[in-house]
Enzyme design. Structure first.
Site, PDB file in Angstrom:
ATOM      1  NE  ARG A 270      -3.595  -2.523   0.434  1.00  0.00           N
ATOM      2  CZ  ARG A 270      -3.388  -3.771  -0.173  1.00  0.00           C
ATOM      3  NH1 ARG A 270      -2.428  -3.677  -1.191  1.00  0.00           N
ATOM      4  NH2 ARG A 270      -3.982  -4.676  -0.125  1.00  0.00           N
TER       5      ARG A 270
ATOM      6  CB  SER B 195      -8.932  -2.021   5.098  1.00  0.00           C
ATOM      7  OG  SER B 195      -9.557  -3.099   5.130  1.00  0.00           O
TER       8      SER B 195
ATOM      9  CD  GLU C 240      -5.464   0.467   2.767  1.00  0.00           C
ATOM     10  OE1 GLU C 240      -5.421  -0.578   3.328  1.00  0.00           O
ATOM     11  OE2 GLU C 240      -6.246   0.558   1.636  1.00  0.00           O
TER      12      GLU C 240
HETATM   13  C1  LIG Z   1     -15.758  -0.931  -0.116  1.00  0.00           C
HETATM   14  C2  LIG Z   1     -14.363  -0.624  -0.296  1.00  0.00           C
HETATM   15  C3  LIG Z   1     -13.486  -1.651  -0.610  1.00  0.00           C
HETATM   16  C4  LIG Z   1     -12.215  -1.587  -0.722  1.00  0.00           C
HETATM   17  N1  LIG Z   1     -11.392  -2.756  -1.025  1.00  0.00           N
HETATM   18  C5  LIG Z   1     -10.171  -2.407  -1.172  1.00  0.00           C
HETATM   19  C6  LIG Z   1      -9.230  -3.553  -1.466  1.00  0.00           C
HETATM   20  O1  LIG Z   1      -9.611  -4.748  -1.308  1.00  0.00           O
HETATM   21  N2  LIG Z   1      -7.868  -3.354  -1.669  1.00  0.00           N
HETATM   22  C7  LIG Z   1      -7.281  -2.232  -1.614  1.00  0.00           C
HETATM   23  O2  LIG Z   1      -6.150  -2.277  -1.749  1.00  0.00           O
HETATM   24  N3  LIG Z   1      -8.145  -1.066  -1.545  1.00  0.00           N
HETATM   25  C8  LIG Z   1      -9.589  -1.193  -1.267  1.00  0.00           C
HETATM   26  N4  LIG Z   1     -10.281  -0.184  -1.121  1.00  0.00           N
HETATM   27  C9  LIG Z   1      -9.634   1.182  -0.908  1.00  0.00           C
HETATM   28  C10 LIG Z   1      -9.746   1.912  -2.465  1.00  0.00           C
HETATM   29  O3  LIG Z   1     -10.825   1.600  -3.016  1.00  0.00           O
HETATM   30  C11 LIG Z   1      -8.605   1.524  -3.340  1.00  0.00           C
HETATM   31  O4  LIG Z   1      -7.215   2.149  -2.529  1.00  0.00           O
HETATM   32  C12 LIG Z   1      -8.512   2.439  -4.542  1.00  0.00           C
HETATM   33  O5  LIG Z   1      -7.653   1.884  -5.579  1.00  0.00           O
HETATM   34  C13 LIG Z   1      -8.402   3.814  -4.482  1.00  0.00           C
HETATM   35  O6  LIG Z   1      -8.647   4.454  -5.753  1.00  0.00           O
HETATM   36  P1  LIG Z   1      -9.360   5.935  -5.947  1.00  0.00           P
HETATM   37  O7  LIG Z   1      -9.394   6.099  -7.437  1.00  0.00           O
HETATM   38  O8  LIG Z   1     -10.565   5.774  -5.195  1.00  0.00           O
HETATM   39  O9  LIG Z   1      -8.228   6.803  -5.084  1.00  0.00           O
HETATM   40  P2  LIG Z   1      -8.509   7.928  -4.033  1.00  0.00           P
HETATM   41  O10 LIG Z   1      -9.083   7.475  -2.892  1.00  0.00           O
HETATM   42  O11 LIG Z   1      -9.477   9.032  -4.694  1.00  0.00           O
HETATM   43  O12 LIG Z   1      -7.182   8.592  -3.619  1.00  0.00           O
HETATM   44  C14 LIG Z   1      -6.234   7.770  -3.128  1.00  0.00           C
HETATM   45  C15 LIG Z   1      -4.938   8.411  -3.217  1.00  0.00           C
HETATM   46  O13 LIG Z   1      -4.538   8.483  -4.449  1.00  0.00           O
HETATM   47  C16 LIG Z   1      -4.361   9.862  -4.813  1.00  0.00           C
HETATM   48  N5  LIG Z   1      -4.592   9.846  -6.310  1.00  0.00           N
HETATM   49  C17 LIG Z   1      -5.834   9.504  -6.927  1.00  0.00           C
HETATM   50  N6  LIG Z   1      -5.697   9.433  -8.202  1.00  0.00           N
HETATM   51  C18 LIG Z   1      -4.600   9.894  -8.391  1.00  0.00           C
HETATM   52  C19 LIG Z   1      -3.814  10.383  -9.686  1.00  0.00           C
HETATM   53  N7  LIG Z   1      -4.238  10.037 -10.855  1.00  0.00           N
HETATM   54  N8  LIG Z   1      -2.492  10.522  -9.672  1.00  0.00           N
HETATM   55  C20 LIG Z   1      -1.944  10.645  -8.443  1.00  0.00           C
HETATM   56  N9  LIG Z   1      -2.416  10.455  -7.137  1.00  0.00           N
HETATM   57  C21 LIG Z   1      -3.638  10.005  -7.386  1.00  0.00           C
HETATM   58  C22 LIG Z   1      -4.990  10.754  -3.898  1.00  0.00           C
HETATM   59  O14 LIG Z   1      -4.627  11.983  -3.949  1.00  0.00           O
HETATM   60  C23 LIG Z   1      -4.913   9.920  -2.820  1.00  0.00           C
HETATM   61  O15 LIG Z   1      -3.675  10.040  -1.963  1.00  0.00           O
HETATM   62  C24 LIG Z   1     -11.765  -0.346  -0.714  1.00  0.00           C
HETATM   63  C25 LIG Z   1     -12.477   0.868  -0.352  1.00  0.00           C
HETATM   64  C26 LIG Z   1     -13.795   0.617  -0.437  1.00  0.00           C
HETATM   65  C27 LIG Z   1     -14.660   1.980  -0.193  1.00  0.00           C
END
Ligand SMILES: Cc1cc2nc3c(=O)[nH]c(=O)nc-3n(C[C@H](O)[C@H](O)[C@H](O)COP(=O)(O)OP(=O)(O)OC[C@H]3O[C@@H](n4cnc5c(N)ncnc54)[C@H](O)[C@@H]3O)c2cc1C
Length: 296
Positions: free
Chosen positions: A172, A222, A292
């Protein structure tokens, strides 16, 4: 020229939102107003936004699907960029995907093209950019296993290309924790497989998610990372903290690693609950658990 007019020279009006509630753009449904929230669709637009923000000292924040973030109730100053780069191209066993592509959609496309390796991402509610930064993973796999190369733009406006190793993937964590940048696109290397086998794995994974995760409530997944020799969710469960509530935020009774927004939770409710959990875990097990989720 004011920020709005500078943005208008770069983006169509429909892509610029003023005082946009971040609660609309986070899966936690929490977060105050972003001064300027923009949804560029092209790398050139992002580059121009970076240039004006640098020249005018305007703070810049990037967000994907908002599924791993907790945004403060005071909101976000300056410009918040949500890259809507949504191209998907398939070349042999490679898939090229823009930063704004939804992970679940991408894993389905991989399956439909009989490409194996992205099954784990089915059901992760994020976009490619966020998943790269976070090295998102599940079911013993992570982005590290499938990324071939990524292009990004740094906060000085330089476009760079990096190979897998240069991402500095850890659990992560990646180089993007230290380097301010906007991920534009990534190229994944998958493996030719059997469509039905891939589909079956994905069905199995989504079933496990539905059984174990409180998907019926807003959350950011998480909240805490796993440790080297402990699972945070298990410690929270063992400490009897399931169901603990502060304001509208609650430790899920279904999955102790999740904090859910049960009743209009504020940022402070979640942060106070996080701090309470950390203190209790330290008191009981002498272990420091680490978040996380990313605080914005
Ligand atoms: C129900 C649920 C289940 C989940 N299950 C998992 C799982 O199984 N495994 C897991 O690892 N995670 C899980 N997550 C967490 C999350 O979905 C992942 O980490 C996901 O990949 C984050 O992507 P996002 O686009 O939502 O990023 P965001 O939450 O929007 O951003 C996360 C970080 O990345 C940065 N960011 C976003 N886009 C960019 C970009 N284009 N360039 C640079 N930085 C950027 C943001 O500034 C922030 O620091 C879960 C979340 C939920 C709500």
């Amino acid at each position: 020229m004011d920020t709005y007019n500078m943005l208008l020279e770069i983006l169509p009006k429909e892509y610029i939102y003023i005082d946009e509630p971040m609660s609309k753009h986070t899966t936690f449904k929490i977060g105050g107003l972003a001064d300027y929230f923009v949804t560029p669709t092209k790398s050139e637009q992002i580059k121009k936004i970076i240039v004006i923000s640098k020249q005018n000292n305007i703070p810049l924040t990037v967000i994907g699907n908002g599924s791993n973030v907790l945004v403060k109730d005071s909101g976000i100053r300056g410009i918040t960029i949500k890259p809507k780069i949504e191209n998907i191209e398939i070349e042999d066993d490679f898939i090229i995907a823009g930063a704004g592509v939804n992970l679940t959609k991408l894993s389905k496309i991989a399956m439909l093209n009989s490409l194996h390796g992205l099954e784990f991402a089915y059901g992760i509610p994020g976009c490619v950019g966020g998943a790269i930064k976070m090295n998102s993973g599940a079911h013993e796999s992570e982005m590290k296993d499938v990324v071939y190369e990524t292009s990004y733009i740094d906060f000085d406006g330089n476009i760079k290309n990096i190979n897998n190793e240069e991402h500095k993937f850890e659990y992560r964590k990646t180089r993007f924790f230290d380097e301010k940048a906007i991920i534009l696109e990534t190229k994944l290397k998958l493996v030719k497989g059997n469509k039905e086998d891939i589909r079956e794995k994905m069905d199995e994974y989504i079933k496990i998610r539905k059984e174990r995760q409180p998907l019926e409530y807003p959350s950011a997944g998480s909240v805490f990372k796993r440790g080297k020799d402990f699972i945070s969710a298990k410690l929270i469960d063992d400490a009897g903290l399931k169901g603990t509530r502060i304001g509208g935020a609650e430790v899920s009774k279904k999955h102790a690693g999740f904090i859910i927004n049960v009743n209009n939770a504020s940022y402070s409710d979640v942060i106070n609950l996080i701090n309470y959990i950390k203190e209790e875990i330290y008191k009981k097990f002498k272990v420091n658990i680490e978040e996380e989720i990313q605080i914005i």
